[in-house]
Design a protein around this motif. Structure first.
Motif, PDB file in Angstrom:
ATOM      1  N   ASP A 128       0.785  -1.240   0.000  1.00 22.68           N
ATOM      2  CA  ASP A 128       0.000   0.000   0.000  1.00 22.68           C
ATOM      3  C   ASP A 128       0.813   1.285   0.000  1.00 22.68           C
ATOM      4  OD1 ASP A 128      -2.503  -1.098  -0.200  1.00 22.68           O
ATOM      5  OD2 ASP A 128      -2.860  -1.150   1.949  1.00 22.68           O
ATOM      6  N   GLY A 129       2.130   1.227   0.049  1.00 22.01           N
ATOM      7  CA  GLY A 129       2.912   2.457  -0.003  1.00 22.01           C
ATOM      8  C   GLY A 129       3.893   2.581   1.143  1.00 22.01           C
ATOM      9  N   TRP A 130       4.534   3.756   1.200  1.00 21.72           N
ATOM     10  CA  TRP A 130       5.547   3.994   2.223  1.00 21.72           C
ATOM     11  C   TRP A 130       5.497   5.447   2.658  1.00 21.72           C
ATOM     12  CZ3 TRP A 130       9.610   7.480   1.607  1.00 21.72           C
ATOM     13  CH2 TRP A 130       9.813   7.958   0.304  1.00 21.72           C
ATOM     14  N   ALA A 131       6.081   5.698   3.809  1.00 20.84           N
ATOM     15  CA  ALA A 131       6.199   7.063   4.326  1.00 20.84           C
ATOM     16  C   ALA A 131       7.425   7.116   5.219  1.00 20.84           C
ATOM     17  CB  ALA A 131       4.963   7.457   5.120  1.00 20.84           C
ATOM     18  N   PRO A 132       8.111   8.241   5.225  1.00 17.37           N
ATOM     19  CA  PRO A 132       9.250   8.368   6.144  1.00 17.37           C
ATOM     20  C   PRO A 132       8.748   8.476   7.573  1.00 17.37           C
ATOM     21  CG  PRO A 132       8.833  10.441   5.034  1.00 17.37           C
ATOM     22  CD  PRO A 132       7.909   9.436   4.431  1.00 17.37           C
ATOM     23  N   GLY A 133       9.633   8.176   8.511  1.00 22.72           N
ATOM     24  CA  GLY A 133       9.277   8.270   9.921  1.00 22.72           C
ATOM     25  C   GLY A 133       8.994   9.699  10.352  1.00 22.72           C
TER      26      GLY A 133
END
Length: 156
Positions: A128-133
């Motif tokens: 479903d995707g990624w995001a930085p912390g």
């Protein structure tokens, strides 16, 4: 007459095949372009591309058992998985957040995405995707706020 019909059918088949290939390539390009644009935006906001940060990857799976099998494989690949089960009846009700400390660059993100797609597909799930912390997202938010509050020149 039969040869003309045969040539028309063959030509139509080639055209349809080319259209399908172009649509597939366009879909892959859009996803890669999104990742590249997002990474570029993070760098402009001040995120150091050489400093490892937490990156969260989001996966959806059909059952908790599939998520637990996936979690074992994720741990072997140095991800830290977190499994959550949705209360609503969804087609893929189990969510896995896989966190990994890594540098945010295109090759690293693409390699991780490719590996995660492979792993999640083997369990009948979806990437479903990624995001930085939170640290990198904080820098991105701060840069976005600065851009909104900075007056534009030439518009009086």
């Amino acid at each position: 007459m039969d040869w003309i019909l045969l040539l028309l059918v063959a030509g139509a088949a080639v055209i349809v095949w080319r259209i399908v290939q172009k649509v597939r390539a366009l879909k892959d390009t859009r996803e890669e372009d999104y990742d590249a644009r997002f990474i570029s935006q993070l760098r402009r906001s001040g995120v150091d591309p050489f400093k490892p940060v937490d990156v969260d990857f989001f996966l959806a799976l059909p059952t908790r058992e599939a998520a637990e099998r996936l979690a074992v494989r994720l741990t072997q690949d140095q991800f830290t998985p977190d499994i959550q089960v949705a209360q609503e009846a969804l087609d893929l009700p189990v969510s896995v957040q896989a966190r990994k400390m890594m540098q945010i660059n295109e090759s690293g993100i693409r390699a991780a995405v490719e590996r995660l797609r492979e792993l999640v597909a083997s369990e009948g799930g979806r990437y479903d995707g990624w995001a930085p912390g939170s640290e990198a997202m904080g820098a991105l938010r701060a840069a976005s706020q600065r851009a909104r509050t900075t007056p534009r020149r030439g518009f009086n």
